[in-house]
Design a protein around this motif. Sequence first.
Motif, PDB file in Angstrom:
ATOM      1  N   LYS A 309       0.889  -1.324  -0.069  1.00 34.62           N
ATOM      2  CA  LYS A 309       0.179   0.004  -0.088  1.00 34.62           C
ATOM      3  C   LYS A 309       0.909   1.255   0.002  1.00 34.62           C
ATOM      4  CE  LYS A 309      -4.322  -1.515   1.917  1.00 34.62           C
ATOM      5  NZ  LYS A 309      -4.316  -2.949   2.870  1.00 34.62           N
ATOM      6  N   ASP A 310       0.556   2.123  -0.840  1.00 37.37           N
ATOM      7  CA  ASP A 310       1.310   3.445  -1.095  1.00 37.37           C
ATOM      8  C   ASP A 310       2.873   2.952  -1.175  1.00 37.37           C
ATOM      9  OD1 ASP A 310      -1.111   4.800  -0.483  1.00 37.37           O
ATOM     10  OD2 ASP A 310      -0.875   4.932   1.441  1.00 37.37           O
ATOM     11  N   GLY A 311       3.186   1.879  -1.971  1.00 36.57           N
ATOM     12  CA  GLY A 311       4.570   1.850  -2.226  1.00 36.57           C
ATOM     13  C   GLY A 311       5.326   1.034  -1.213  1.00 36.57           C
ATOM     14  N   LYS A 312       4.613   0.399  -0.215  1.00 43.09           N
ATOM     15  CA  LYS A 312       5.475  -0.149   1.137  1.00 43.09           C
ATOM     16  C   LYS A 312       4.521  -1.046   1.442  1.00 43.09           C
ATOM     17  CE  LYS A 312       4.372   3.358   4.534  1.00 43.09           C
ATOM     18  NZ  LYS A 312       3.962   4.552   3.974  1.00 43.09           N
ATOM     19  N   GLU A 314       3.311  -2.510   5.360  1.00 44.46           N
ATOM     20  CA  GLU A 314       3.503  -2.186   6.703  1.00 44.46           C
ATOM     21  C   GLU A 314       2.704  -3.272   7.567  1.00 44.46           C
ATOM     22  OE1 GLU A 314       3.167   2.202   7.506  1.00 44.46           O
ATOM     23  OE2 GLU A 314       1.245   1.370   8.551  1.00 44.46           O
ATOM     24  N   GLN A 325       8.012  -1.340   8.682  1.00 39.55           N
ATOM     25  CA  GLN A 325       7.723  -1.159   7.530  1.00 39.55           C
ATOM     26  C   GLN A 325       8.941  -1.653   6.345  1.00 39.55           C
ATOM     27  OE1 GLN A 325       7.503   3.142   6.847  1.00 39.55           O
ATOM     28  NE2 GLN A 325       5.724   3.365   7.666  1.00 39.55           N
ATOM     29  N   THR A 327      10.135  -2.251   2.028  1.00 37.42           N
ATOM     30  CA  THR A 327       9.746  -1.895   0.834  1.00 37.42           C
ATOM     31  C   THR A 327       9.371  -2.964  -0.142  1.00 37.42           C
ATOM     32  OG1 THR A 327      12.113  -2.436   0.004  1.00 37.42           O
ATOM     33  CG2 THR A 327      11.835  -0.317   0.712  1.00 37.42           C
TER      34      THR A 327
END
Length: 335
Positions: A309-312, A314, A325, A327
Motif C-alpha cells: 500500500k502506498d509503495g510499501k 506495513e 515497514q 519496501t
Amino acid sequence: MTPASPDINITPETPVRAPSSVPVDDAVLPYEVASLDLRGRLTRLGPALDDILTKHDYPPAVGKLLGEAIVLTTLLGSSLKFDGRFILQTQTDGPVSFLIVDFQAPDRLRAYARYDARRLAAGQDSAALLGRGHLAMTVDQGPDMSRYQGLVALEGGNLEDAAHEYFLRSEQIPTKVRLAVGEEWRGGGDGPKHRWRAGGMLLQFLPKAPERARQPDFHPGDAPEGVVVDEVAEDDAWVEGQSLISTVEDIELLDPDLSGERLLYRLFHERGVRVFAPLPLRAQCSCSREAVSGMLNSFEPADRAGMVKDGKVEVTCEFCSSVYQFTPLEAGVEE
Ligand SMILES: [Zn+2]
C-alpha cells in the motif's frame, strides 16, 4: 526491585527478618503455609501492566478484563522452571471475542484483546464482556517438546470461575484464585496521572495424603433419583485456607503502599507463612523486524503483493503496536 532474598520465614515465632514494608511491583511472590499444607503465589503488577494496557488504549472495561487475564497468567505461568512459554487465550461470543496473554519464562509478558466497540455497554463486567466460549492454556517447551494444552469452558462466568473449574476438572487440585485490576489516579504537577495496577492470589491445597484433597465433584442434582450421593467433606485445613483467602479485598491486592509480604502476613500469620524469593516480571514483546520479515516470506507471493500500500508493506505487531515497514523488494514482492 529489591534483591532476591532466600526463603524468608515470617512466622511470628521465628522471624528471620520483619516482613518487608517496601512494596515490590511487577513480581510474583511464592509462599507456603506448611501447617495447613497450603501453597500459593501472590502477584503485584504496576508499571509492566500499565505499559501493556496503555499502549493499546483500550476502553476501561476491556483493559480491566485483559489485566485480569494477565494476572491469572502470571499466577499460573510463573511456575515454569524451563525456558518455556505459557499462553492463555479466550475465544468467546461476547464483546471481547478474543484475548491472548503470552508469558515467556522467566519474566516476559505481552498481551492483547480483540473487541467489538459497538457491543460495549456501560455496566458490563468481565463475565459479560467474555460471554460464552472457552479458555485455553498452552505450555510450550520448545520445538523438540510436546505442547500441553488445557481447555476449559467459559459459560457466562469470569476468569476466576474458569480457573476454579480448570483445577477442579483437569488437575484435581483444590484451588482458589483472586484477581483484581484497578485504575489509580495520582496527583502531580501536570494534573492527575492515570495508571493501571493489578494484584492476584493463587492458593492451593497440596496435602501429602491425596485423599485429603478430595473435593465434592458433582452437584448432587446430577445424580439420578434414588442414588445415594457420596458426600465428600472438605478437609478442615482447606476449609480454613478458603475462608482466609475469601477475606482478601480487591483494595488490598491493589494497594501500592501495602507490600505483598505484609498482605500474606496479615492473612496467614496465625498459621505461619513462609515467603520465597520474588520472581520479577516485565512487559516486553518478542517481535522483531527479522521475525516479521520471516513471516512475510512464508506468505504466498500473491498475498504479499496484495499487502503493498502506498509503495510499501506495513505490518503492525498486535501485541505491542510496533510498526514495521518494508519496501516491496524487502517484502519479496516482484516489481
Ligand atoms: Zn511486538
